[in-house]
Design an enzyme around this catalytic site. Structure first.
Site, PDB file in Angstrom:
ATOM      1  N   GLY A 248       0.656  -1.270   0.177  1.00  0.00           N
ATOM      2  CA  GLY A 248       0.003   0.072   0.018  1.00  0.00           C
ATOM      3  C   GLY A 248       0.828   1.215  -0.207  1.00  0.00           C
ATOM      4  O   GLY A 248       0.146   2.265  -0.075  1.00  0.00           O
ATOM      5  N   GLU A 290       4.648  -6.154   1.678  1.00  0.00           N
ATOM      6  CA  GLU A 290       4.215  -6.614   0.398  1.00  0.00           C
ATOM      7  C   GLU A 290       3.949  -5.550  -0.684  1.00  0.00           C
ATOM      8  O   GLU A 290       2.870  -5.217  -0.957  1.00  0.00           O
ATOM      9  CB  GLU A 290       2.708  -7.503   0.384  1.00  0.00           C
ATOM     10  CG  GLU A 290       3.097  -8.897   1.005  1.00  0.00           C
ATOM     11  CD  GLU A 290       1.658  -9.229   1.482  1.00  0.00           C
ATOM     12  OE1 GLU A 290       0.471  -8.492   1.446  1.00  0.00           O
ATOM     13  OE2 GLU A 290       1.583 -10.547   1.948  1.00  0.00           O
ATOM     14  N   GLY A 292       3.565  -3.584  -4.004  1.00  0.00           N
ATOM     15  CA  GLY A 292       3.183  -3.879  -5.292  1.00  0.00           C
ATOM     16  C   GLY A 292       3.559  -2.686  -5.945  1.00  0.00           C
ATOM     17  O   GLY A 292       4.590  -2.438  -6.804  1.00  0.00           O
ATOM     18  N   ARG A 293       2.644  -1.698  -6.111  1.00  0.00           N
ATOM     19  CA  ARG A 293       2.628  -0.379  -6.859  1.00  0.00           C
ATOM     20  C   ARG A 293       4.026   0.286  -6.559  1.00  0.00           C
ATOM     21  O   ARG A 293       4.568   0.723  -7.557  1.00  0.00           O
ATOM     22  CB  ARG A 293       1.544   0.460  -6.441  1.00  0.00           C
ATOM     23  CG  ARG A 293       1.358   1.668  -6.887  1.00  0.00           C
ATOM     24  CD  ARG A 293       0.371   2.590  -6.387  1.00  0.00           C
ATOM     25  NE  ARG A 293      -0.809   2.017  -5.518  1.00  0.00           N
ATOM     26  CZ  ARG A 293      -1.975   1.701  -6.295  1.00  0.00           C
ATOM     27  NH1 ARG A 293      -2.344   2.217  -7.400  1.00  0.00           N
ATOM     28  NH2 ARG A 293      -2.954   1.009  -5.657  1.00  0.00           N
ATOM     29  N   ARG A 330      -7.684   2.172 -15.142  1.00  0.00           N
ATOM     30  CA  ARG A 330      -7.885   3.160 -13.547  1.00  0.00           C
ATOM     31  C   ARG A 330      -8.475   4.231 -13.660  1.00  0.00           C
ATOM     32  O   ARG A 330      -9.152   4.744 -12.672  1.00  0.00           O
ATOM     33  CB  ARG A 330      -6.395   3.261 -13.216  1.00  0.00           C
ATOM     34  CG  ARG A 330      -5.679   1.856 -12.829  1.00  0.00           C
ATOM     35  CD  ARG A 330      -4.354   1.967 -12.117  1.00  0.00           C
ATOM     36  NE  ARG A 330      -4.668   2.317 -10.729  1.00  0.00           N
ATOM     37  CZ  ARG A 330      -4.317   3.567 -10.067  1.00  0.00           C
ATOM     38  NH1 ARG A 330      -4.022   4.439 -10.948  1.00  0.00           N
ATOM     39  NH2 ARG A 330      -4.752   3.642  -8.767  1.00  0.00           N
ATOM     40  N   CYS A 361     -14.953   2.226 -27.456  1.00  0.00           N
ATOM     41  CA  CYS A 361     -16.389   2.762 -27.810  1.00  0.00           C
ATOM     42  C   CYS A 361     -17.046   3.036 -26.501  1.00  0.00           C
ATOM     43  O   CYS A 361     -18.155   2.233 -26.238  1.00  0.00           O
ATOM     44  CB  CYS A 361     -17.230   1.745 -28.858  1.00  0.00           C
ATOM     45  SG  CYS A 361     -16.473   1.862 -30.442  1.00  0.00           S
ATOM     46  N   GLU A 362     -16.727   3.837 -25.882  1.00  0.00           N
ATOM     47  CA  GLU A 362     -17.196   4.209 -24.533  1.00  0.00           C
ATOM     48  C   GLU A 362     -16.941   5.890 -24.217  1.00  0.00           C
ATOM     49  O   GLU A 362     -15.454   6.034 -24.226  1.00  0.00           O
ATOM     50  CB  GLU A 362     -16.865   3.293 -23.395  1.00  0.00           C
ATOM     51  CG  GLU A 362     -17.454   3.437 -22.305  1.00  0.00           C
ATOM     52  CD  GLU A 362     -17.468   2.084 -21.478  1.00  0.00           C
ATOM     53  OE1 GLU A 362     -17.432   0.959 -22.108  1.00  0.00           O
ATOM     54  OE2 GLU A 362     -17.508   2.200 -20.235  1.00  0.00           O
ATOM     55  N   TYR A 390      -0.874  -2.028 -11.982  1.00  0.00           N
ATOM     56  CA  TYR A 390      -2.468  -2.060 -12.395  1.00  0.00           C
ATOM     57  C   TYR A 390      -2.545  -1.851 -13.561  1.00  0.00           C
ATOM     58  O   TYR A 390      -3.889  -1.335 -13.613  1.00  0.00           O
ATOM     59  CB  TYR A 390      -3.328  -1.524 -11.153  1.00  0.00           C
ATOM     60  CG  TYR A 390      -2.674  -2.103  -9.852  1.00  0.00           C
ATOM     61  CD1 TYR A 390      -3.003  -3.417  -9.588  1.00  0.00           C
ATOM     62  CD2 TYR A 390      -1.842  -1.348  -8.794  1.00  0.00           C
ATOM     63  CE1 TYR A 390      -2.593  -4.084  -8.129  1.00  0.00           C
ATOM     64  CE2 TYR A 390      -1.456  -1.926  -7.715  1.00  0.00           C
ATOM     65  CZ  TYR A 390      -2.018  -3.145  -7.339  1.00  0.00           C
ATOM     66  OH  TYR A 390      -1.590  -3.655  -6.071  1.00  0.00           O
TER      67      TYR A 390
HETATM   68  N1  LLP Z   1      -0.843  -7.071  -0.213  1.00  0.00           N
HETATM   69  C1  LLP Z   1      -2.357  -7.293  -0.333  1.00  0.00           C
HETATM   70  C2  LLP Z   1      -2.950  -8.508   0.382  1.00  0.00           C
HETATM   71  C3  LLP Z   1      -3.048  -6.546  -1.214  1.00  0.00           C
HETATM   72  O1  LLP Z   1      -4.398  -7.008  -1.214  1.00  0.00           O
HETATM   73  C4  LLP Z   1      -2.506  -5.734  -2.112  1.00  0.00           C
HETATM   74  C5  LLP Z   1      -3.125  -4.869  -2.938  1.00  0.00           C
HETATM   75  C6  LLP Z   1      -0.967  -5.527  -1.858  1.00  0.00           C
HETATM   76  C7  LLP Z   1      -0.309  -6.098  -1.031  1.00  0.00           C
HETATM   77  C8  LLP Z   1      -0.189  -4.435  -2.751  1.00  0.00           C
HETATM   78  O2  LLP Z   1      -0.685  -3.059  -2.591  1.00  0.00           O
HETATM   79  P1  LLP Z   1       0.146  -1.924  -3.371  1.00  0.00           P
HETATM   80  O3  LLP Z   1       1.551  -1.877  -2.787  1.00  0.00           O
HETATM   81  O4  LLP Z   1       0.163  -2.389  -4.813  1.00  0.00           O
HETATM   82  O5  LLP Z   1      -0.568  -0.967  -3.110  1.00  0.00           O
HETATM   83  N2  LLP Z   1      -6.098  -2.258  -8.567  1.00  0.00           N
HETATM   84  C9  LLP Z   1      -5.993  -1.166  -7.596  1.00  0.00           C
HETATM   85  C10 LLP Z   1      -5.181  -1.581  -6.555  1.00  0.00           C
HETATM   86  C11 LLP Z   1      -5.765  -2.710  -5.751  1.00  0.00           C
HETATM   87  C12 LLP Z   1      -4.762  -3.189  -4.909  1.00  0.00           C
HETATM   88  C13 LLP Z   1      -5.207  -4.605  -4.184  1.00  0.00           C
HETATM   89  N3  LLP Z   1      -4.242  -5.154  -3.226  1.00  0.00           N
HETATM   90  C14 LLP Z   1      -5.255  -0.152  -8.300  1.00  0.00           C
HETATM   91  O6  LLP Z   1      -5.321   0.054  -9.584  1.00  0.00           O
HETATM   92  O7  LLP Z   1      -5.020   1.187  -7.555  1.00  0.00           O
END
Ligand code: LLP
Length: 440
Positions: A248, A290, A292-293, A330, A361-362, A390
């Site tokens: 997050g 964890e 991601g982004r 997004r 087409c939206e 994402y």
């Molecule tokens: N760990 C768990 C259990 C999660 O559910 C997520 C993200 C992460 C780690 C990684 O989070 P990050 O560091 O990437 O924020 N599609 C949405 C984001 C959905 C995130 C879901 N879970 C977007 O495009 O913003």
């Protein structure tokens, strides 16, 4: 941390990505194309990891691969010594194909199928993050039937939700994920699995939100989870050794965003967990996170070719690109904001207010509403920044658009890591009503 978005321009007035000319990249690989600066991915990975190492804190940094899953990105994370968070058979399969060390794979998800759990046991992955009672029973049954050890974390909802600059504490959290920490569910799950002969409960997991710009929410969550772990230690004589605070960590999409550097999040977590552990004489747990982004988001740039334009006097000036919500849902889904530049006119004055539309087409297929760009013409290359998380991961074939190519740039070299989908790919699984097909 309010530095401006970092991008560089070469002598031709072209945008460069990791030292390479973006206009040339568009020419070489076609558009739309998602280009990753892999040096930046590695730098982020190291910042997260090194902050733990420097402080001698046992930790695992798992890449939340839902942000962008591919064999090549898993190879990069493997090289950086990260662990991997997967959420489906598909991501697990990709990890296996990338020869990711199985003991460092963590399996998430709120509705893992029996087949997925069997896959996790077959590959002997490092840890299953158990989400609910149904799954807990399946994991126990599999472990007992197979007489096979499996490490687990229990995912809990601590009643804390973080939203960028604030966090809120909610009594009863309405979430499809995890065991509720406050209403006894987590205790019930604990009792079902603690001291099990094959299932080793390592500890607790929570994920409090995404695109978070402050540390207090993580600290509040750590406090709640640690208290529960202490409670189990005192009352049930069971010591958990892992505290996973999820991901997050925020990134900069536009200049309005001011994320903290990765090390700041980690330092504050460590400080809080050390303080809380020493106050209660609880053995300091390993800290797992964890991201991601924050590992791949701003390392990615999507290059599009500009095509048509529509000017509605006194209302709006649309410029359309050769992708859209099919490669980046997004903006349409979350009203997410992005920044962009015209890659072949970096030195031109941005004196036109336009809206960047996709080709789906939206009407809602707008990538950026109201951005100042220089005057453009068909064939210009638009670079949209911070599309690495994402974006491709949530891409679709809406309108039967083909998914873009993905290119990694590192050390002055560009390499395709996911080929552009072809028209033939689109009908790969289609069957005609009239042709006799040998059914697969
Ligand atoms: N760990 C768990 C259990 C999660 O559910 C997520 C993200 C992460 C780690 C990684 O989070 P990050 O560091 O990437 O924020 N599609 C949405 C984001 C959905 C995130 C879901 N879970 C977007 O495009 O913003």
């Amino acid at each position: 941390m309010n530095d401006t978005l970092h991008y560089t321009t070469n002598q031709q007035g072209h945008l460069t990505i990791a030292g390479l000319d973006a206009v040339q990249l568009a020419k070489d690989f076609g558009t739309p194309v998602v280009v990753y600066d892999i040096g930046l991915v590695r730098e982020r990975a190291r910042k997260f990891k090194d902050t733990f190492t420097k402080q001698n804190v046992k930790a695992q940094v798992a890449y939340a691969s839902k942000a962008f899953s591919s064999i090549a990105i898993y190879e990069v994370m493997k090289e950086e010594g990260l662990s991997l968070d997967v959420v489906s058979a598909g991501e697990l399969y990709t990890a296996i194909q990338a020869q990711f060390p199985v003991e460092k794979i963590h399996f998430h998800g709120n509705n893992k199928s029996l087949e997925e759990l069997i896959m996790a046991f077959d590959y002997k992955i490092g840890c299953i993050v158990v989400d609910n009672f149904y799954e807990l029973e399946l994991v126990k049954q599999l472990a007992e039937e197979r007489k096979q050890d499996m490490a687990i974390l229990l995912r809990v909802t601590p009643g804390i939700e973080a939203h960028t600059h604030t966090y809120i504490t909610t009594g009863q959290q309405d979430s499809k994920f995890g065991f509720d920490l406050n209403n006894g569910q987590a205790d019930d799950a604990f009792k079902l699995v603690a001291h099990h002969p094959y299932v080793q409960l390592l500890g607790l997991h929570c994920h409090i939100g995404s695109q978070i710009f402050e540390t207090q929410g993580f600290v509040a969550a750590a406090e709640k989870l640690l208290m529960k772990m202490q409670n189990w230690s005192e009352l049930q004589n069971y010591t958990c050794t892992v505290l996973n605070l999820g991901g997050g960590f925020g990134i900069r999409y536009t200049e309005e965003d001011s994320p903290l550097p990765p090390e700041k999040y980690v330092e504050e977590m460590i400080k809080a967990i050390q303080r809380l552990s020493s106050e209660s004489a609880y053995q300091m747990p390993e800290i797992w996170i964890e991201p991601g982004r924050s590992l791949v988001g701003d390392a990615g740039t999507t290059l599009y070719t500009i095509g048509s334009q529509k000017v509605i006097p006194d209302t709006r000036h649309y410029i359309a690109v050769d992708g859209g919500m099919s490669d980046n849902i997004r903006p349409a889904l979350y009203q997410a904001r992005y920044d962009a530049r015209v890659a072949n006119r970096m030195n031109a004055e941005a004196d036109q207010l336009v809206t960047v539309a996709g080709k789906c087409c939206e009407s809602g297929d707008k990538l950026i509403e109201d951005i100042s760009l220089p005057p453009v013409e068909a064939g210009d290359i638009l670079a949209v920044f911070a599309t690495g998380a994402y974006g491709y991961a949530m891409a679709s074939n809406y309108n039967r658009l083909t998914r873009p190519a993905v290119v990694f740039v590192e050390d002055g070299q560009a390499q395709v890591v996911i080929r552009r989908e072809s028209l033939a790919d689109l009908i790969r699984n289609d069957l005609s009503l009239y042709k006799e097909e040998s059914q697969g």
